[in-house]
Scaffold this active site. Structure first.
Site, PDB file in Angstrom:
ATOM      1  N   PHE A  50       0.697  -1.342   0.007  1.00 30.12           N
ATOM      2  CA  PHE A  50      -0.169  -0.045   0.234  1.00 30.12           C
ATOM      3  C   PHE A  50       1.297   1.430   0.025  1.00 30.12           C
ATOM      4  O   PHE A  50       1.924   1.572   1.018  1.00 30.12           O
ATOM      5  CB  PHE A  50      -1.409  -0.351   1.215  1.00 30.12           C
ATOM      6  CG  PHE A  50      -2.337   1.263   1.344  1.00 30.12           C
ATOM      7  CD1 PHE A  50      -3.353   0.776   0.360  1.00 30.12           C
ATOM      8  CD2 PHE A  50      -1.462   2.603   1.669  1.00 30.12           C
ATOM      9  CE1 PHE A  50      -4.243   2.032   0.307  1.00 30.12           C
ATOM     10  CE2 PHE A  50      -2.509   4.041   1.553  1.00 30.12           C
ATOM     11  CZ  PHE A  50      -3.728   3.348   1.262  1.00 30.12           C
ATOM     12  N   ASP A  65       9.231   2.437   2.114  1.00 29.79           N
ATOM     13  CA  ASP A  65       8.188   3.651   2.110  1.00 29.79           C
ATOM     14  C   ASP A  65       7.797   3.175   3.619  1.00 29.79           C
ATOM     15  O   ASP A  65       7.302   2.346   4.108  1.00 29.79           O
ATOM     16  CB  ASP A  65       6.898   2.996   1.437  1.00 29.79           C
ATOM     17  CG  ASP A  65       5.817   3.420   1.999  1.00 29.79           C
ATOM     18  OD1 ASP A  65       5.526   5.044   2.770  1.00 29.79           O
ATOM     19  OD2 ASP A  65       3.833   3.603   1.119  1.00 29.79           O
ATOM     20  N   LYS A  94       2.623   9.887   7.976  1.00 28.13           N
ATOM     21  CA  LYS A  94       1.271   9.194   9.381  1.00 28.13           C
ATOM     22  C   LYS A  94       1.836  10.406  10.584  1.00 28.13           C
ATOM     23  O   LYS A  94       1.545  11.384  11.265  1.00 28.13           O
ATOM     24  CB  LYS A  94       1.502   8.028   9.432  1.00 28.13           C
ATOM     25  CG  LYS A  94       0.596   7.375   8.297  1.00 28.13           C
ATOM     26  CD  LYS A  94      -0.108   6.196   8.417  1.00 28.13           C
ATOM     27  CE  LYS A  94      -0.599   5.981   7.371  1.00 28.13           C
ATOM     28  NZ  LYS A  94      -0.357   4.661   6.239  1.00 28.13           N
TER      29      LYS A  94
HETATM   30  C1  PLP Z   1      -0.765   5.632   4.420  1.00 25.55           C
HETATM   31  C2  PLP Z   1       0.297   5.080   4.011  1.00 25.55           C
HETATM   32  C3  PLP Z   1       0.538   5.502   2.544  1.00 25.55           C
HETATM   33  C4  PLP Z   1      -0.568   7.274   2.304  1.00 25.55           C
HETATM   34  O1  PLP Z   1      -0.593   7.685   3.002  1.00 25.55           O
HETATM   35  P1  PLP Z   1      -2.055   9.068   2.737  1.00 25.55           P
HETATM   36  O2  PLP Z   1      -0.924  10.122   3.916  1.00 25.55           O
HETATM   37  O3  PLP Z   1      -2.631   8.222   3.102  1.00 25.55           O
HETATM   38  O4  PLP Z   1      -1.691   9.066   1.507  1.00 25.55           O
HETATM   39  C5  PLP Z   1       2.014   5.420   2.032  1.00 25.55           C
HETATM   40  N1  PLP Z   1       2.242   4.423   2.507  1.00 25.55           N
HETATM   41  C6  PLP Z   1       2.057   3.640   3.197  1.00 25.55           C
HETATM   42  C7  PLP Z   1       3.310   2.236   3.687  1.00 25.55           C
HETATM   43  C8  PLP Z   1       0.852   4.042   3.708  1.00 25.55           C
HETATM   44  O5  PLP Z   1       0.448   3.311   5.550  1.00 25.55           O
END
Ligand code: PLP
Length: 411
Positions: free
Chosen positions: A157, A242, A271
């Site tokens: 994700f 990420d 986050k």
């Molecule tokens: C939540 C998340 C995203 C996306 O972040 P947003 O602030 O919702 O755009 C991208 N990568 C990872 C690993 C995430 O957990």
């Protein structure tokens, strides 16, 4: 259409929007006027304090979600609150046409805490991924016109913008939005042979989560990230980790790549970085840090004094309250306490609990009724990502509530 307060609020005795509306008004407005992209739980939260949240009825909930790994220092932390209020009273926004001290300070501190050299600030995780993707494409094309392919993992994700959702290796997020941007290759996560088979000289980047979060809290194996680093070195591709969910002390280290003894070329954050204030970041080192030039990328809001002051305050609190260590010790304790309920995965305060029946969504609803906020990432997996200030006592309290919720659903 023009909406007047009279149109909207007959039920609340003439009270208009923003004038102390009733909970039922907000529910109606939400259902009528907010696009239906979220399946909301039936509570309206109004206030938070530490690891607790309170709804319109004054009922309290122990927070095992922290707004999806966002409220890293808990709710209404006095130091964070003060930093935001003071910055708001000083300068909220100036645009990136000008230098502001909070942004420069945050950049400096992130570099001191990590192995990177430069940062691009943005407003969300998806935007941090967008920056990483654009950076990788520009990097690759400077080497050769065909060096544009980006390898990502299935079940990953990376966010919801068109490129980030394309990087996300889950067809259910792709299909409604085709055609998607080309140039992405997907491989099964933690499969060394598949990675070796796909990465070649046309690969500009390999993009992975160190622990797949939305995918169910699935850590990369040591061998996998070591192999990813090797393959990127061999083929001169950028390794992008990420860390939007895993970064900023969540896993018991400041960055989760530190568990693996490898350093990526690019790291994305969001986050937990702002403690609830929207901010994202794309950090890079080496040639990746020098790739984007004036005009290549940008964002109006990004890194403004308000959100960077908040992130600076979060970093202060993490250090002052030893929250990285706390995430490690309380996380290990919590994992141990959860073990009787199912198989556990994850690191620090990012824990997945695998139930032996497909009841995770029902458990979430039952836990909410009992006063525990928790999240399911699939039919059998619960995700536990509390504020990093969680104590062992509150961990116990959460486990007790969760045990009750599972017992009553499993009946
Ligand atoms: C939540 C998340 C995203 C996306 O972040 P947003 O602030 O919702 O755009 C991208 N990568 C990872 C690993 C995430 O957990």
């Amino acid at each position: 259409m023009t909406i007047t307060t009279n149109d909207i609020s007959p039920a609340s005795g003439g009270q208009g929007v923003g004038q102390g509306a009733m909970a039922s008004d907000a529910k109606l407005w939400d259902q009528t006027h907010v696009m239906t992209t979220y399946a909301r739980q039936p509570v309206q939260l109004v206030r938070g304090e530490g690891c607790w949240l309170f709804d319109t009825e004054g009922k309290r909930y122990l927070d095992f979600l922290s707004g999806i790994a966002v409220c890293s220092v808990g709710h209404a932390h006095p130091y964070l609150t003060k930093a935001i209020a003071e910055q708001a009273a000083t300068l909220i926004h100036a645009s990136n046409l000008y230098l502001t001290e909070p942004q420069a300070r945050l950049a400096r501190r992130l570099m001191e805490l990590s192995d990177f050299e430069r940062v691009f600030f943005c407003n969300s995780g998806a935007e941090a991924i967008e920056a990483a993707i654009k950076l990788s494409r520009k990097y690759g094309r400077a080497v050769s016109e065909s060096k544009v392919r980006i390898v990502t993992a299935t079940n990953s994700f990376h966010g919801r913008t068109l490129a980030a959702v394309t990087a996300t290796g889950q067809p259910k997020y792709h299909d409604p939005f085709a055609p998607l941007p080309p140039g992405f290759d997907y491989v099964p996560f933690n499969d060394l042979a598949a990675l070796e088979a796909i990465v070649n000289d046309d690969t500009c980047a390999v993009l992975l989560e160190p622990i797949q979060g939305e995918g169910g809290v699935i850590p990369a194996t040591q061998e996998y990230l070591t192999k990813a680093r090797e393959l990127c070195d061999r083929h001169k591709a950028l390794l992008i980790l990420d860390e939007v969910q895993t970064g900023v002390a969540r896993t018991g280290r400041m960055w989760s790549y530190q568990h693996y003894g490898i350093v990526p070329d690019v790291m994305t954050l969001a986050k937990g970085l702002g403690g609830g204030v929207p901010i994202g970041a794309c950090l890079a080192r080496g040639v990746a840090a020098e790739t984007l030039k004036p005009g290549d990328h940008g964002s109006t809001f990004a890194g403004n004094p308000l959100c960077t002051a908040a992130a600076n305050a979060v970093l202060d609190i993490l250090a002052d309250e030893c929250l990285t260590q706390n995430a490690a010790t309380v996380g290990a304790y919590l994992k141990e306490r959860l073990a009787p309920l199912g198989a556990t995965r994850g690191m620090g305060l990012m824990i997945g609990l695998e139930l032996d029946k497909s009841i995770a969504k029902k458990v979430v609803v039952e836990a909410l009724a009992l006063g525990l906020i928790i999240n399911a990432t699939g039919d059998t997996t619960l995700r536990i990502i509390p504020p990093l200030i969680l104590t062992k006592e509150l961990a116990d309290e959460g486990v007790n509530l969760l045990t009750q919720a599972i017992a009553s659903v499993a009946l």
